[in-house]
Write a protein that holds these residues in place. Structure first.
Motif, PDB file in Angstrom:
ATOM      1  N   LEU A 335       0.823  -1.207   0.000  1.00  0.00           N
ATOM      2  CA  LEU A 335       0.000   0.000   0.000  1.00  0.00           C
ATOM      3  C   LEU A 335       0.861   1.262   0.000  1.00  0.00           C
ATOM      4  O   LEU A 335       0.540   2.242  -0.680  1.00  0.00           O
ATOM      5  N   ASP A 336       1.954   1.248   0.759  1.00  0.00           N
ATOM      6  CA  ASP A 336       2.843   2.409   0.784  1.00  0.00           C
ATOM      7  C   ASP A 336       3.409   2.697  -0.600  1.00  0.00           C
ATOM      8  O   ASP A 336       3.568   3.855  -0.995  1.00  0.00           O
ATOM      9  N   GLN A 337       3.707   1.636  -1.336  1.00  0.00           N
ATOM     10  CA  GLN A 337       4.324   1.796  -2.647  1.00  0.00           C
ATOM     11  C   GLN A 337       3.315   2.100  -3.753  1.00  0.00           C
ATOM     12  O   GLN A 337       3.565   2.920  -4.641  1.00  0.00           O
ATOM     13  N   PHE A 338       2.131   1.436  -3.690  1.00  0.00           N
ATOM     14  CA  PHE A 338       1.201   1.495  -4.819  1.00  0.00           C
ATOM     15  C   PHE A 338      -0.150   2.135  -4.483  1.00  0.00           C
ATOM     16  O   PHE A 338      -1.065   2.110  -5.297  1.00  0.00           O
ATOM     17  N   ALA A 339      -0.274   2.678  -3.289  1.00  0.00           N
ATOM     18  CA  ALA A 339      -1.397   3.537  -2.864  1.00  0.00           C
ATOM     19  C   ALA A 339      -2.687   2.791  -2.516  1.00  0.00           C
ATOM     20  O   ALA A 339      -3.214   2.945  -1.418  1.00  0.00           O
ATOM     21  N   VAL A 354       7.778  -7.607  -7.768  1.00  0.00           N
ATOM     22  CA  VAL A 354       8.919  -8.350  -7.214  1.00  0.00           C
ATOM     23  C   VAL A 354       9.972  -7.419  -6.616  1.00  0.00           C
ATOM     24  O   VAL A 354      10.880  -7.892  -5.914  1.00  0.00           O
ATOM     25  N   LYS A 355       9.864  -6.141  -6.874  1.00  0.00           N
ATOM     26  CA  LYS A 355      10.754  -5.191  -6.208  1.00  0.00           C
ATOM     27  C   LYS A 355      10.360  -4.974  -4.752  1.00  0.00           C
ATOM     28  O   LYS A 355      11.155  -4.488  -3.953  1.00  0.00           O
ATOM     29  N   ILE A 356       9.110  -5.335  -4.427  1.00  0.00           N
ATOM     30  CA  ILE A 356       8.564  -5.067  -3.092  1.00  0.00           C
ATOM     31  C   ILE A 356       8.316  -6.357  -2.301  1.00  0.00           C
ATOM     32  O   ILE A 356       8.516  -6.395  -1.087  1.00  0.00           O
ATOM     33  N   VAL A 357       7.865  -7.415  -2.979  1.00  0.00           N
ATOM     34  CA  VAL A 357       7.474  -8.655  -2.290  1.00  0.00           C
ATOM     35  C   VAL A 357       8.215  -9.839  -2.892  1.00  0.00           C
ATOM     36  O   VAL A 357       8.754  -9.751  -4.000  1.00  0.00           O
TER      37      VAL A 357
END
Length: 389
Positions: A335-339, A354-357
């Motif tokens: 949510l922080d990354q993609f709102a 895949v940059k986040i998870v």
């Protein structure tokens, strides 16, 4: 220019502004204001139907938001709060002499004035106006007439659920046993059915199908929803979409695979063994409390599969929280990354994910988007589950 908007039209209120229960089984933090904030800021839903808006304290909370300058009424009906439009609704339990069992219906009114008048009328037909889904003392048709007198929308709710629904226990074979078919604006399928299943019933061909969450907590908002093509989210535009006027229409239904619903298969209510639809006594534990599944009930009612109405695609999805290996911290990072959840579910690429998870979780999200997740069927009040690989 018409634009696609996401809408979840069946959300409960757990507590009012005074901390008192509205939907007794609803979460304590499921307040009207929290619903609007969650839908606008985290879910990314454009329009929500709060179906406990008949409660006077809920109406007072809306008026407070308006007086504080945080919300305002729309000319075409509805309340605007940040990026989400609220439609004022009420879920009511009908059980008149024509019903075999209780039926839940959704009634939406265009303005605060209209929902207030509706509440005043309901106090003469209901024992406790402050609570959700209360028993209404009168005929179903009388309720329909009142809703239309107030320029409202009438929608039978979760129509196949074994308890408190139109086809679950309400009628023998046809909705005309209880309702005036000309005063129905659409029907809500519920978590254990989809378009293909419901369209086996001929009398439903006339109606737009809705897929809603029936949320009892903030997390469950938008576990099912639809994409609606409208000029803008409002009461009038929603009504026009239900009747496909001037290009307005539901363009996609997003719902859980019916097998994930609590009542898809026939099961024993005691040991949850899956059983044939004609079972009278459970061969495993001996219980006679058998809950007939939605799939089996539709087999009893169906009149063939010659669909007479072009339907929008029904796309199988699950809430992000259903995905194996998605914990609270990972969810917050997404949510922080993609709102918003709508961005994550519909738009973010595998490469971005895949940059986040972890890669495995990114694959789950893409498989969910494509309707390819493997699931274990639910029944008898027990939800199905996503199989982990």
């Amino acid at each position: 220019m018409l634009t696609p908007y996401f809408a979840d039209m069946h959300i409960h209120v757990g507590r009012d502004i005074y901390g008192k229960p509205v939907k007794i089984t609803g979460s304590k933090n499921l307040t009207l204001t929290n619903i609007l904030k969650e839908s606008s800021r985290n879910k990314g839903i454009d329009m929500v139907g709060v179906i406990d808006s008949h409660a006077p304290a809920v109406q007072q909370e809306i008026k407070n938001l308006i007086s504080e300058g945080k919300a305002y009424e729309l000319t075409d009906g509805g309340i605007q709060f940040e990026e989400v439009t609220l439609l004022l609704g009420s879920e009511i339990e009908v059980y008149d002499d024509n019903c075999l069992g209780p039926i839940h219906v959704l009634c939406f009114l265009p303005t605060l004035e209209k929902i207030s008048l509706f509440s005043e009328w309901l106090t003469t037909k209901m024992k406790n106006i402050t609570l959700s889904s209360q028993r209404y003392y009168g005929t179903a048709k009388e309720l329909q007439y009142k809703v239309k007198e107030l320029e409202g929308i009438f929608i039978p709710a979760h129509i196949f659920t074994p308890f408190k629904s139109l086809y679950g226990k309400g009628v023998r074979e046809s909705l005309e046993e209880v309702l005036d078919p000309d005063l129905i604006d659409g029907v809500e399928l519920g978590l254990s059915s989809d378009t293909e299943m419901a369209d086996q019933i001929k009398e439903l061909h006339a109606y737009t199908f809705l897929t809603n969450s029936d949320a009892h907590s903030l997390a469950k908002i938008a576990r099912e929803y639809q994409e609606i093509k409208m000029d803008k989210p409002s009461f009038k535009e929603f009504l026009w979409a239900l009747h496909q006027l001037e290009g307005r229409k539901v363009t996609k239904n997003f719902g859980m695979n019916p097998q994930l619903g609590k009542y898809h298969t026939t099961v024993c209510n005691k040991c949850f063994s899956k059983l044939p639809s004609d079972t009278i006594e459970c061969p495993v534990c001996g219980s006679k409390k058998i809950i007939k599944g939605v799939f089996d009930r539709i087999q009893e009612l169906k009149q063939g599969s010659n669909f007479k109405r072009e339907r929008p695609p029904y796309l199988y999805q699950v809430p992000l929280e259903y995905l194996p290996a998605l914990g609270k911290r990972t969810f917050e990072k997404l949510l922080d990354q993609f709102a918003t959840e709508m961005n994550i579910i519909h738009h973010v690429s595998f490469e971005e994910l895949v940059k986040i998870v972890p890669e495995k979780l990114a694959h789950y999200i893409i498989q969910m988007r494509e309707g390819k997740l493997e699931i274990e069927a639910g029944g008898g009040g027990k939800y199905g589950s996503v199989k982990s690989k």
